[in-house]
Design an enzyme around this catalytic site. Structure first.
Site, PDB file in Angstrom:
ATOM      1  N   VAL A   1      39.077  39.065  41.127  1.00 45.53           N
ATOM      2  CA  VAL A   1      39.688  37.762  41.378  1.00 45.53           C
ATOM      3  C   VAL A   1      38.596  36.702  41.316  1.00 45.53           C
ATOM      4  CG1 VAL A   1      40.989  36.353  43.016  1.00 45.53           C
ATOM      5  CG2 VAL A   1      41.449  38.804  42.877  1.00 45.53           C
TER       6      VAL A   1
ATOM      7  N   GLY B   1      37.889  32.056  40.447  1.00 46.31           N
ATOM      8  CA  GLY B   1      38.482  30.726  40.442  1.00 46.31           C
ATOM      9  C   GLY B   1      39.426  30.512  39.276  1.00 46.31           C
TER      10      GLY B   1
ATOM     11  N   LYS C   1      42.192  39.333  31.625  1.00 49.48           N
ATOM     12  CA  LYS C   1      41.837  38.159  32.429  1.00 49.48           C
ATOM     13  C   LYS C   1      42.920  37.102  32.246  1.00 49.48           C
ATOM     14  CE  LYS C   1      38.008  34.820  32.898  1.00 49.48           C
ATOM     15  NZ  LYS C   1      36.662  34.482  32.389  1.00 49.48           N
TER      16      LYS C   1
ATOM     17  N   ASP D   1      26.487  30.371  33.600  1.00 48.16           N
ATOM     18  CA  ASP D   1      27.047  30.969  34.820  1.00 48.16           C
ATOM     19  C   ASP D   1      26.549  32.405  34.973  1.00 48.16           C
ATOM     20  OD1 ASP D   1      28.490  30.903  37.157  1.00 48.16           O
ATOM     21  OD2 ASP D   1      30.401  31.415  36.233  1.00 48.16           O
TER      22      ASP D   1
END
Length: 627
Positions: free
Chosen positions: A348, A350, A369, A466
């Protein structure tokens, strides 16, 4: 009087409207069926340690007490004496199945009757409470399902305490409940048994369980892959305290000493009753108005998001020429996940949820996803960015893209399934066996090679933006794969431009402070984030500990202070599981490389190629000393 009757008619009309509204919802409940709805052959929930059956209203789950004479299962015990058999005890948490427990110093078995062949989804529920005459530290036991060992020397209270330590939970008013999940295969003619075995090498050890669930999987999952790893889920609940006010039998209201009411008193009571009735009606109507108004506002907001999202999605996704990326329909994806059933959620974030599913008649496991529509235009951009970016990339250390789905309101990306989850799953906060130092080094080298390819080996120079341990995935061979390219940017060419000016995005704790301050993104921003990953791998802790004060709060600052204090301080910051197992030369080289990555000035940081060279040298130093 007219005023009263007018309100009465309004109230009656409102009740009729409410009744019709509930009827509509009731009909929808029966007529709206999920895509590829199915019935499980086995769907059994056992409430351990009780004679009572119960229903959990939240999910309408029927729990069968294990002390009943059930046709679905039986409990077998190996106690040498009848008075030493497993017992049933109440727990501090009253909600099923955690309200009671079967607990014993001796082995006991649940035999499930009439189980059909195929893969079964097993859930074991544990409440690591302090039971009478059973110390929590003594709950050391193993669990077997037929020939499979699900848990070995499991200590529920220890697992709960480790989870609290890593997540810094200290609220004494909350109970930490544990749910263990596993997928096993039952062969034709084989019975399903679940055996709980106390560790005989520990004095006074015992086994316990609060609840057991056994479920058959969807037909597409008949070939449930053998690598499907077990996993734990932890949930916190508020401790229920028994309370009673005015429980004494003598606390009864005294008999009335008043005389019967007069006619005028009756009229007064009538007026009061009508006033209360009118007030309640007004409150009810006000609630209906507020509810309707809030729904209208929510609808308007969702329509705006939908319009923006739709406009953004009108531009088609551009794939690299000759790319084999598949375009799935929502029907295929729904079938692969049993209409997005939560039992197949493996992650899980954002963006939304990641599901495990199967395609090609159940022969190929995949990761799905699914983006949340409420993320609006930003979610659409991240979806398109990731699909278009991955379709142009191919490297052994990047997660492979299989395809995508852009049907109706859904935005879905399909990848190869990574059987061992994320790197973070094996560093802290879980019950997984910690990685060895050599495994950690090889994973870091693999992830570094993936980033080096993005920075200099791909068609375009790409900045990931990221980099973190939860975005480094591990396949069944523990090979590292860099994932999640939703925030990635095409980097500067290095000839006339050395940075990209852009909005600051990334994850707290990994974010390059220079980029955060200047909004100038460079490849060295990824190097900083990777340096944090290296420290995370070495120390086995999160980059930021929000509830900790002092230098240990920030991993980077703590590592810098330890380096300034000398070798002893560096040794103390190493993950206890690998402390003392790292050759000093290897440790020094690794720490040097990690801290070089997180220096304040970006131009002073090494390139990803130099980082990989340093890590490979550290591995050679480790292997050389072991030969």
């Amino acid at each position: 009087m007219n005023y009263f009757f007018s309100h009465f008619h309004v109230y009656r009309s409102s009740n009729m409207i409410l009744l019709l509204f509930l009827l509509v919802l009731h009909q929808q409940h029966y007529f709206i069926k999920p895509i590829y709805a199915y019935s499980r052959v086995e769907d059994l929930a056992i409430n351990c340690g009780t004679e009572s059956n119960s229903i959990v209203l939240a999910n309408k789950r029927i729990w069968i007490g294990d002390a009943t004479n059930s046709k679905h299962f039986s409990v077998l015990e190996s106690s040498p004496q009848k008075n030493q058999s497993s017992i049933s005890v109440a727990t501090p948490h009253r909600d099923d199945p955690y309200g009671t427990s079967r607990i014993s110093h001796y082995e006991f078995t649940y035999s499930i009757h009439g189980v059909t062949p195929g893969h079964k989804f097993i859930k074991l529920h544990f409440n690591p409470a302090s039971y009478p005459n059973f110390h929590p530290s003594k709950s050391v036991f193993s669990v077997k399902a037929g020939p499979y060992t699900l848990l070995r020397d499991f200590n529920a209270s220890g697992a709960a305490q480790e989870h609290r330590d890593h997540h810094h939970h200290s609220d004494p008013n909350k109970i930490l409940l544990i749910e263990y999940q596993h997928c096993i295969k039952v062969e034709p003619g084989q019975n399903l048994t679940l055996t709980f075995i106390p560790n005989t090498t520990h004095k006074d050890s015992y086994a316990f369980v609060n609840g057991i669930e056994v479920m058959s999987l969807f037909k597409y999952h008949d070939q449930c892959n053998k690598q499907k790893k077990s996993r734990f889920r932890f949930s916190e609940v508020v401790h229920h305290e028994e309370s009673c006010m005015n429980c004494s039998p003598s606390a009864q209201p005294p008999p009335s000493q008043t005389k019967p009411a007069s006619i005028s008193g009756g009229v007064l009571y009538c007026v009061i009753a009508v006033s209360v009735f009118i007030s309640m009606s007004s409150i009810f109507l006000l609630c209906i108005w507020v509810w309707r108004n809030s729904r209208m506002k929510h609808k308007a907001k969702m329509e705006l998001i939908y319009e923006e999202t739709t406009n953004s999605r009108k531009s088609s996704i551009t794939l690299a020429s000759g790319n084999s990326c598949r375009c799935f329909s929502i029907i295929e994806i729904s079938a692969a996940t049993i209409n997005f059933d939560d039992i197949f959620v493996v992650g899980v974030g954002g963006f939304g949820k990641v599901y495990k599913g199967y395609i090609d008649d159940g022969t190929k496991p995949i990761a799905i996803k699914r983006f949340i529509p409420e993320n609006g235009v930003q979610g659409v951009q991240e979806f398109k960015n990731e699909v278009e970016m991955l379709s142009q990339l191919s490297h052994p250390h990047l997660v492979p893209l299989i395809g995508y789905c852009n049907d109706e309101d859904d935005m879905i990306i399909v990848y190869d399934f990574m059987a061992n989850g994320t790197l973070r799953d094996h560093l802290y906060g879980t019950c997984n066996t910690p990685l060895s130092w050599k495994q950690r080094l090889k994973i870091c080298i693999g992830a570094g090679l993936g980033l080096e390819y993005l920075h200099s080996g791909a068609k375009f120079k790409i900045i990931h933006r990221d980099v973190k341990t939860s975005n480094i995935l591990l396949d069944e061979e523990w090979v590292a794969k860099v994932s999640d390219f939703g925030l990635s940017k095409i980097g500067p060419n290095g000839e006339s431009k050395f940075h990209v000016s852009t909005e600051v995005k990334g994850s707290l704790g990994y974010l390059d402070p220079e980029y955060s301050k200047t909004k100038r993104l460079t490849h060295k921003s990824d190097v900083y984030s990777f340096g944090v990953v290296l420290l995370e791998v070495l120390c086995g802790r999160a980059p930021l500990l929000r509830k900790v004060e002092g230098p240990k709060r920030c991993l980077v600052e703590w590592a810098r202070s330890c380096q300034s204090e000398g070798p002893h301080a560096i040794d103390q910051m190493v993950d206890p599981f690998i402390r003392g197992k790292i050759v000093q030369e290897c440790l020094s080289k690794f720490v040097e490389m990690a801290l070089n990555c997180v220096v304040h000035e970006g131009n002073q940081r090494p390139s990803m190629g130099q980082v990989v060279e340093g890590l490979e040298l550290a591995l050679q130093l480790q292997l050389k000393s072991e030969d």
